[in-house]
Design a protein around this motif. Structure first.
Motif, short mmCIF file in Angstrom:
data_model
loop_
_atom_site.label_atom_id
_atom_site.label_comp_id
_atom_site.label_asym_id
_atom_site.label_seq_id
_atom_site.Cartn_x
_atom_site.Cartn_y
_atom_site.Cartn_z
N ASN A 107 -1.79 -1.04 -3.93
CA ASN A 107 -2.95 -0.29 -3.44
C ASN A 107 -2.53 1.15 -3.18
O ASN A 107 -1.72 1.42 -2.29
N SER A 141 0.85 -1.19 0.00
CA SER A 141 0.00 0.00 0.00
C SER A 141 0.89 1.24 0.00
O SER A 141 1.79 1.36 0.84
N LYS A 192 -3.33 4.44 -1.64
CA LYS A 192 -4.24 4.96 -0.62
C LYS A 192 -4.07 6.47 -0.53
O LYS A 192 -2.97 6.97 -0.27
#
Length: 283
Positions: free
Chosen positions: A183, A160, A185
């Protein structure tokens, strides 16, 4: 109702285009006044008032210190420029993604908030000369042992990455990092992003290397985290440097800012302010 700190008195101003004139000039020194979403810092008693918009959540460029004062490189820079221009600085905080709309809605006269020059933004505002230009960088925990010279989605697959939303750093990750493998974020502010990194909620962050360098300069952070991979200097996504943003019709104000900026660069003030906040050169 406005809450006044440090004995500061907030003076009402009437609006005449980009300039604002106070009924009774009053000298103030490092004063701060706040409402629920506004911080105003003033340093001179000049009659003309220039409304400066910034986010206030991007240390060491701009942030609120323990004394509830608005401080940072951008604040010092704006105050130095206002002094050269013989005007009074008045700072107002906005969410980052509302800076340009607020400027164009005449809620401010200039944005001094590390806004990168991009083609898309130039459709909405005009910019002064560049006052800082540093590459982007990644930071991760040392125990992650990310030893690759170049960070790619394949190499950090499943990780992330934190980034501040609607920034040029967000643009870079959105276009250069495969979101099917990592990911991305997004956070409202750098403060929120770094808090998530500290809590272990994300594996890496991607941001301005000067900002990350200041973060790592704190012993508790430097012991745990490190910059990893390559520095990113992509004009395509990260812009052509940070500058002051102005409404398109305010060409005269842009010229005055540029004259003042060139002067403080030439006389060493800009470099001195940089050394105060950063461990690397920002211009």
């Amino acid at each position: 109702m406005k809450k006044v700190l440090l004995g500061a008195i907030v003076l009402a101003a009437g609006s005449f285009a980009a300039w604002h004139f106070l009924a009774k000039p009053q000298a103030q020194s490092n004063t701060v006044a706040t409402t629920s979403n506004t911080v105003i810092a003033s340093t001179t008693g000049e009659q003309k008032t220039l409304r400066i918009a910034l986010e206030g959540k991007y240390p060491p460029f701009e942030y609120i210190n323990e004394q509830n004062q608005l401080v940072g490189f951008n604040v010092d820079l704006a105050n130095a420029l206002c002094k050269e221009m013989k005007v009074r600085c008045e700072f107002t905080r906005f969410d980052f993604d509302n800076l340009i709309p607020s400027l164009n809605e005449n809620k401010a006269d200039a944005i001094v908030s590390s806004l990168s020059i991009t083609d898309e933004r130039e459709k909405l505002v005009q910019f002064t000369d560049v006052y800082s230009k540093v590459p982007g960088a990644y930071v991760a925990e040392k125990k992650a042992k990310l030893i690759w010279p170049v960070i790619t989605a394949e190499r950090i697959k499943g990780s992330s990455i934190g980034v501040v939303e609607k920034t040029t750093f967000d643009d870079y990750l959105s276009n250069e990092m495969d979101s099917k493998k990592v990911n991305i974020k997004r956070f409202k502010s750098a403060d929120d992003m770094m808090a998530a990194l500290n809590k272990g909620e994300i594996n890496l962050v991607f941001d301005d290397s000067a900002v990350l360098g200041q973060f790592l300069g704190k012993p508790q952070n430097g012991e745990r985290f490190e910059m990893v991979g390559n520095r990113i200097d992509s004009a395509k996504w990260l812009g052509r440097g940070e500058a002051i943003a102005l409404r398109k019709e305010d060409g005269e104000l842009r010229d005055q800012f540029n004259i003042a900026l060139r002067k403080i660069i030439a006389n060493g003030q800009h470099k001195e302010m940089g050394y105060k906040y950063f461990t690397l050169r920002i211009l």
